[in-house]
Design a protein around this motif. Structure first.
Motif, short mmCIF file in Angstrom:
data_model
loop_
_atom_site.label_atom_id
_atom_site.label_comp_id
_atom_site.label_asym_id
_atom_site.label_seq_id
_atom_site.Cartn_x
_atom_site.Cartn_y
_atom_site.Cartn_z
N THR A 4 62.19 87.33 -43.90
CA THR A 4 62.69 86.23 -43.00
C THR A 4 62.09 84.53 -43.66
O THR A 4 62.32 83.76 -42.86
CB THR A 4 61.45 86.72 -41.92
N VAL A 5 60.99 84.45 -44.47
CA VAL A 5 60.89 83.34 -44.80
C VAL A 5 62.31 82.35 -45.85
O VAL A 5 63.23 81.64 -45.46
CB VAL A 5 60.22 83.19 -46.01
N LEU A 6 63.05 83.15 -46.35
CA LEU A 6 64.05 83.92 -47.46
C LEU A 6 65.04 83.06 -46.20
O LEU A 6 66.43 82.17 -46.03
CB LEU A 6 64.43 84.34 -48.02
N SER A 7 65.31 83.72 -44.88
CA SER A 7 66.12 83.58 -44.02
C SER A 7 66.67 81.94 -43.85
O SER A 7 67.44 81.77 -43.25
CB SER A 7 65.97 84.37 -43.32
N VAL A 8 65.33 81.56 -43.02
CA VAL A 8 65.70 80.69 -42.61
C VAL A 8 65.52 79.64 -43.50
O VAL A 8 66.30 78.30 -43.20
CB VAL A 8 63.57 80.44 -41.93
N VAL A 9 65.18 80.33 -44.85
CA VAL A 9 64.96 78.54 -45.78
C VAL A 9 66.82 78.29 -45.93
O VAL A 9 67.39 76.87 -45.78
CB VAL A 9 64.84 78.13 -47.24
N PHE A 10 67.33 79.72 -46.25
CA PHE A 10 68.39 79.67 -46.66
C PHE A 10 69.77 78.66 -45.26
O PHE A 10 70.91 78.67 -45.18
CB PHE A 10 69.60 80.86 -47.12
N ALA A 11 69.33 79.48 -43.48
CA ALA A 11 70.48 79.20 -42.50
C ALA A 11 70.06 77.61 -43.05
O ALA A 11 71.07 76.92 -41.69
CB ALA A 11 69.58 80.26 -41.47
N LEU A 12 68.59 77.45 -42.84
CA LEU A 12 68.92 75.61 -42.73
C LEU A 12 69.85 75.05 -43.87
O LEU A 12 69.65 73.63 -43.30
CB LEU A 12 67.09 75.31 -42.52
N LYS A 13 69.02 75.15 -44.69
CA LYS A 13 69.77 75.40 -45.63
C LYS A 13 71.40 74.96 -46.02
O LYS A 13 72.27 74.09 -46.29
CB LYS A 13 69.26 75.54 -47.45
N LYS A 14 71.57 76.14 -45.78
CA LYS A 14 73.22 76.25 -46.03
C LYS A 14 74.30 75.86 -44.67
O LYS A 14 75.27 75.99 -44.43
CB LYS A 14 73.82 77.66 -46.12
N LYS A 15 73.38 75.75 -43.73
CA LYS A 15 74.03 75.51 -41.60
C LYS A 15 74.49 76.44 -41.43
O LYS A 15 75.87 76.04 -40.91
CB LYS A 15 74.71 73.54 -42.26
N ARG A 16 74.05 77.67 -41.86
CA ARG A 16 74.43 79.36 -40.65
C ARG A 16 73.61 79.64 -39.77
O ARG A 16 72.79 80.57 -40.37
CB ARG A 16 74.53 80.05 -42.36
N PRO A 17 73.80 79.74 -38.64
CA PRO A 17 72.44 79.89 -37.88
C PRO A 17 73.08 81.59 -38.29
O PRO A 17 71.31 81.67 -37.71
CB PRO A 17 73.06 79.65 -37.23
N PHE A 18 73.88 82.30 -38.52
CA PHE A 18 73.72 83.72 -38.50
C PHE A 18 73.36 84.32 -39.15
O PHE A 18 72.92 85.30 -38.85
CB PHE A 18 74.91 84.72 -38.46
N LEU A 19 72.32 83.70 -40.41
CA LEU A 19 71.28 83.89 -40.88
C LEU A 19 70.27 84.41 -41.08
O LEU A 19 69.21 85.21 -40.97
CB LEU A 19 70.94 82.83 -42.55
N LEU A 20 70.27 84.33 -39.70
CA LEU A 20 68.60 83.75 -38.75
C LEU A 20 68.62 85.99 -38.06
O LEU A 20 67.14 85.95 -37.77
CB LEU A 20 68.75 82.69 -37.71
N ALA A 21 69.79 86.10 -38.17
CA ALA A 21 69.45 87.46 -37.56
C ALA A 21 69.45 88.64 -38.45
O ALA A 21 69.23 89.52 -38.16
CB ALA A 21 71.40 87.63 -37.01
N VAL A 22 69.15 87.58 -39.83
CA VAL A 22 68.87 88.87 -41.25
C VAL A 22 67.74 89.64 -40.72
O VAL A 22 67.65 90.87 -40.76
CB VAL A 22 68.50 88.37 -42.26
N PRO A 23 66.74 89.00 -40.29
CA PRO A 23 65.24 89.52 -40.37
C PRO A 23 65.60 90.24 -38.84
O PRO A 23 64.45 90.98 -39.47
CB PRO A 23 64.09 88.32 -39.88
N PHE A 24 66.28 90.21 -38.16
CA PHE A 24 66.13 91.26 -36.98
C PHE A 24 66.76 92.44 -37.37
O PHE A 24 66.40 93.77 -36.77
CB PHE A 24 67.04 91.01 -35.70
N ILE A 25 67.79 92.47 -38.15
CA ILE A 25 68.41 93.21 -38.56
C ILE A 25 67.73 94.57 -39.71
O ILE A 25 67.82 95.52 -39.91
CB ILE A 25 69.87 93.23 -39.37
N ALA A 26 66.69 93.49 -40.74
CA ALA A 26 65.82 94.04 -41.24
C ALA A 26 65.03 95.16 -40.86
O ALA A 26 64.56 96.51 -41.02
CB ALA A 26 65.62 93.15 -42.39
N LEU A 27 64.28 94.68 -39.64
CA LEU A 27 62.96 95.43 -38.95
C LEU A 27 63.77 96.24 -38.09
O LEU A 27 63.20 97.76 -38.36
CB LEU A 27 62.95 94.41 -37.97
#
Length: 61
Positions: free
Chosen positions: A11-34
């Motif tokens: 979750t933390v890595l996903s949020v960091v990379f989503a903000l850094k790379k400006k790719r909002p679809f990365l925010l779905a990664v924690p939900f997919i992992a869960l």
């Protein structure tokens, strides 16, 4: 205890990379992992898959 730590790191890595790379679809990664962890836990139950799913949803009432 290891699964919550791994999901927290994802979750933390996903949020960091989503903000850094400006790719909002990365925010779905924690939900997919869960979802993947939940699916793995359901598959580990020693009953047929569909009966397990029906049992879980019958626990509501």
């Amino acid at each position: 205890m290891l699964i919550p730590i791994i999901l927290s790191v994802i979750t933390v890595l996903s949020v960091v990379f989503a903000l850094k790379k400006k790719r909002p679809f990365l925010l779905a990664v924690p939900f997919i992992a869960l979802f993947g962890v939940a699916l793995a836990k359901i598959i580990m139950v020693p009953m047929p898959f569909w009966e397990t799913v029906q049992f879980i949803f019958n626990l509501r009432g």
